[in-house]
Design an enzyme around this catalytic site. Structure first.
Site, mmCIF file in Angstrom:
data_model
loop_
_atom_site.group_PDB
_atom_site.id
_atom_site.type_symbol
_atom_site.label_atom_id
_atom_site.label_comp_id
_atom_site.label_asym_id
_atom_site.label_seq_id
_atom_site.Cartn_x
_atom_site.Cartn_y
_atom_site.Cartn_z
ATOM 1 N N LYS A 297 35.749 45.656 51.912
ATOM 2 C CA LYS A 297 34.551 45.135 51.401
ATOM 3 C C LYS A 297 33.239 45.975 51.173
ATOM 4 O O LYS A 297 32.878 46.481 52.410
ATOM 5 C CB LYS A 297 34.281 43.691 51.711
ATOM 6 C CG LYS A 297 35.405 42.691 50.768
ATOM 7 C CD LYS A 297 34.841 41.251 51.268
ATOM 8 C CE LYS A 297 35.989 40.289 50.301
ATOM 9 N NZ LYS A 297 35.618 39.028 50.949
ATOM 10 N N GLY A 298 32.797 46.129 50.280
ATOM 11 C CA GLY A 298 31.228 46.942 50.250
ATOM 12 C C GLY A 298 31.724 48.346 50.706
ATOM 13 O O GLY A 298 30.664 49.482 50.618
ATOM 14 N N ARG B 50 34.782 53.911 46.989
ATOM 15 C CA ARG B 50 35.999 54.078 46.648
ATOM 16 C C ARG B 50 36.741 55.160 47.515
ATOM 17 O O ARG B 50 37.845 55.240 47.939
ATOM 18 C CB ARG B 50 36.239 54.538 44.976
ATOM 19 C CG ARG B 50 37.539 54.764 44.479
ATOM 20 C CD ARG B 50 37.262 55.025 42.971
ATOM 21 N NE ARG B 50 36.270 54.637 42.290
ATOM 22 C CZ ARG B 50 35.917 54.885 41.319
ATOM 23 N NH1 ARG B 50 36.091 55.837 40.760
ATOM 24 N NH2 ARG B 50 34.603 54.197 40.610
ATOM 25 N N LYS C 115 26.349 52.097 52.358
ATOM 26 C CA LYS C 115 25.796 51.014 53.162
ATOM 27 C C LYS C 115 26.451 50.946 54.521
ATOM 28 O O LYS C 115 27.664 51.456 54.447
ATOM 29 C CB LYS C 115 26.030 49.505 52.553
ATOM 30 C CG LYS C 115 25.543 49.411 51.101
ATOM 31 C CD LYS C 115 26.067 48.274 50.378
ATOM 32 C CE LYS C 115 25.444 47.841 49.058
ATOM 33 N NZ LYS C 115 26.285 46.679 48.339
ATOM 34 N N GLU D 1 24.058 39.529 49.860
ATOM 35 C CA GLU D 1 25.255 40.267 50.130
ATOM 36 C C GLU D 1 26.335 39.550 51.081
ATOM 37 O O GLU D 1 26.185 38.659 51.527
ATOM 38 C CB GLU D 1 24.623 41.503 51.283
ATOM 39 C CG GLU D 1 24.496 42.931 50.791
ATOM 40 C CD GLU D 1 25.736 43.478 50.340
ATOM 41 O OE1 GLU D 1 26.992 43.239 50.658
ATOM 42 O OE2 GLU D 1 25.776 44.718 49.570
ATOM 43 N N ASP D 2 27.690 40.034 50.608
ATOM 44 C CA ASP D 2 28.685 39.389 51.255
ATOM 45 C C ASP D 2 29.432 40.267 52.443
ATOM 46 O O ASP D 2 30.341 39.887 52.925
ATOM 47 C CB ASP D 2 30.075 39.193 50.408
ATOM 48 C CG ASP D 2 30.487 40.312 49.486
ATOM 49 O OD1 ASP D 2 29.684 41.266 49.403
ATOM 50 O OD2 ASP D 2 31.780 40.272 49.702
ATOM 51 N N THR E 42 35.691 40.476 42.663
ATOM 52 C CA THR E 42 36.551 41.467 41.998
ATOM 53 C C THR E 42 37.498 42.084 42.989
ATOM 54 O O THR E 42 38.412 42.854 42.642
ATOM 55 C CB THR E 42 35.710 42.665 41.745
ATOM 56 O OG1 THR E 42 34.698 43.025 42.714
ATOM 57 C CG2 THR E 42 35.037 42.584 40.402
ATOM 58 N N SER F 299 24.659 47.885 44.189
ATOM 59 C CA SER F 299 26.242 48.096 44.286
ATOM 60 C C SER F 299 26.646 49.351 44.701
ATOM 61 O O SER F 299 26.210 50.217 44.078
ATOM 62 C CB SER F 299 26.948 47.312 43.159
ATOM 63 O OG SER F 299 28.300 47.465 43.419
ATOM 64 N N ALA F 300 27.634 49.183 45.576
ATOM 65 C CA ALA F 300 28.326 50.744 45.897
ATOM 66 C C ALA F 300 29.222 50.845 44.730
ATOM 67 O O ALA F 300 29.793 51.990 44.429
ATOM 68 C CB ALA F 300 29.256 50.583 46.966
ATOM 69 N N SER F 301 29.740 50.059 43.535
ATOM 70 C CA SER F 301 30.579 50.126 42.633
ATOM 71 C C SER F 301 29.959 51.120 41.563
ATOM 72 O O SER F 301 29.178 50.773 40.758
ATOM 73 C CB SER F 301 31.087 48.999 41.943
ATOM 74 O OG SER F 301 31.923 49.111 41.115
ATOM 75 N N ASP G 38 23.787 42.255 45.551
ATOM 76 C CA ASP G 38 25.159 43.013 45.509
ATOM 77 C C ASP G 38 25.882 42.380 44.430
ATOM 78 O O ASP G 38 25.821 41.496 43.935
ATOM 79 C CB ASP G 38 25.733 42.757 46.972
ATOM 80 C CG ASP G 38 27.230 43.594 46.917
ATOM 81 O OD1 ASP G 38 27.503 44.547 46.547
ATOM 82 O OD2 ASP G 38 28.203 42.756 47.315
ATOM 83 N N LEU G 39 26.995 43.124 43.793
ATOM 84 C CA LEU G 39 27.845 42.607 42.951
ATOM 85 C C LEU G 39 29.124 41.967 43.183
ATOM 86 O O LEU G 39 29.440 40.720 43.031
ATOM 87 C CB LEU G 39 28.273 43.634 41.866
ATOM 88 C CG LEU G 39 28.998 43.486 40.835
ATOM 89 C CD1 LEU G 39 28.307 42.414 39.834
ATOM 90 C CD2 LEU G 39 29.597 44.742 39.997
ATOM 91 N N ASP G 40 30.079 42.792 43.747
ATOM 92 C CA ASP G 40 31.522 42.291 44.098
ATOM 93 C C ASP G 40 31.299 41.428 45.249
ATOM 94 O O ASP G 40 30.841 41.821 46.538
ATOM 95 C CB ASP G 40 32.143 43.538 44.473
ATOM 96 C CG ASP G 40 32.288 44.307 43.468
ATOM 97 O OD1 ASP G 40 32.739 44.081 42.470
ATOM 98 O OD2 ASP G 40 32.269 45.679 43.598
ATOM 99 N N ASN H 150 31.707 51.134 38.618
ATOM 100 C CA ASN H 150 32.083 50.266 37.603
ATOM 101 C C ASN H 150 30.982 49.147 37.258
ATOM 102 O O ASN H 150 31.533 48.029 36.503
ATOM 103 C CB ASN H 150 33.405 49.906 37.852
ATOM 104 C CG ASN H 150 34.405 50.969 37.848
ATOM 105 O OD1 ASN H 150 34.694 51.676 36.996
ATOM 106 N ND2 ASN H 150 35.116 51.122 38.858
HETATM 107 C C1 BG6 Z 1 32.211 47.620 46.062
HETATM 108 C C2 BG6 Z 1 33.434 46.716 46.671
HETATM 109 O O1 BG6 Z 1 31.283 46.906 45.853
HETATM 110 O O2 BG6 Z 1 32.474 48.623 45.445
HETATM 111 C C3 BG6 Z 1 34.611 47.929 47.323
HETATM 112 O O3 BG6 Z 1 32.905 45.874 47.512
HETATM 113 C C4 BG6 Z 1 34.709 48.869 46.398
HETATM 114 O O4 BG6 Z 1 35.694 47.226 47.504
HETATM 115 C C5 BG6 Z 1 33.221 49.693 46.066
HETATM 116 O O5 BG6 Z 1 35.604 49.858 46.667
HETATM 117 C C6 BG6 Z 1 33.352 50.886 45.062
HETATM 118 O O6 BG6 Z 1 33.851 50.416 43.877
HETATM 119 P P1 BG6 Z 1 34.411 51.221 42.540
HETATM 120 O O7 BG6 Z 1 34.107 50.278 41.328
HETATM 121 O O8 BG6 Z 1 33.271 52.280 42.280
HETATM 122 O O9 BG6 Z 1 35.704 51.869 43.019
HETATM 123 MG MG MG Z 2 30.101 43.028 48.092
#
Ligand code: BG6
Ligand code: MG
Length: 216
Positions: free
Chosen positions: A46-47, A50, A146, A170-171, A18, A115-117, A10-12, A119
């Site tokens: 967390k996780g 958006r 997740k 994973e956190d 972040t 990761s769910a992000s 996982d990233l964040d 970004n």
């Molecule tokens: C997860 C974070 O990794 O990514 C969440 O833990 C965040 O807090 C999610 O909302 C989505 O991220 P992003 O960068 O796509 O807005």
């Molecule tokens: Mg995380």
């Protein structure tokens, strides 16, 4: 005991912290909408994707918005977030994360990001570790959040490694559940009280070793 052939990270909260940037951006949005947003609220996100984070925040603030308004709000929050992460440097990599990635790769293990992000790629480039991943599965490539295992199963598939031979770092509780749901081992990063479903819990990747992997 299983044979680990791949590590999915996982990233964040695992490789970088972040959460503080997400917190500042969500707080600014909530305040503009006329209510507060606390660090405790941020913990619950967390996780969480958006879109779903925004749904929860609006719910906490007792506010209803149309789909078009929600899209505009999510974009506004993300623009602030992207501005903040654009200043990130390799100094923000969490202790031991880069070293453990290199240790894994030197031992012949495959590595992926899960990761769910949306970004993720921006962050990996800012902290200069994109080259340490054989595959990157991020929020742009998954449709189910997740604890659905989709993100990690796609990672395993991209690496061509069976889920049973993968371990996920994973956190978030939902992330640990996603790994288990996918038939993988899970190493929790954080507190054993919170991440009780994980096969092993450490406080950070600086506590990980190949020996600990071999005992999973
Ligand atoms: C997860 C974070 O990794 O990514 C969440 O833990 C965040 O807090 C999610 O909302 C989505 O991220 P992003 O960068 O796509 O807005
Ligand atoms: Mg995380």
């Amino acid at each position: 005991m299983s044979i680990i052939k791949a590590c999915i990270f996982d990233l964040d909260g695992v490789i970088v912290d972040t959460a503080v940037y997400h917190y500042k951006a969500w707080k600014r949005l909530a305040n503009e909408l006329g209510f507060d947003f606390t660090e405790d609220d941020n913990e619950k996100l967390k996780g969480v994707s958006r879109t779903h984070s925004l749904e929860l925040i609006l719910q906490w603030g007792g506010i209803t918005k149309t789909e078009a308004e929600k899209e505009e709000l999510a974009t506004r929050k993300n623009d602030w977030y992207v501005e903040m992460i654009s200043h990130m440097t390799p100094a923000e990599i969490l202790p031991g994360a880069k070293e453990f990635l290199i240790t894994c790769r030197n031992a012949g293990l495959k590595t992926a990001l899960g990761s769910a992000s949306k970004n993720s790629i921006t962050i990996l480039n800012k902290i200069d570790i994109a080259h340490l991943f054989d595959a990157v599965i991020d929020g742009n490539k998954v449709s189910k959040p997740k604890p659905d295992p989709e993100v990690f199963l796609k990672g395993a598939e991209a690496l061509n490694v069976a889920p049973v031979n993968c371990v996920v770092f994973e956190d978030a509780i939902a992330g640990v559940e996603a790994a288990i749901n996918g038939g993988m081992k899970a190493v929790g990063i954080g507190s054993p009280d919170v991440l009780s479903e994980a096969n092993l819990v450490v406080s950070g990747l600086n506590e990980m070793s190949l020996e600990k992997l071999s005992l999973l």
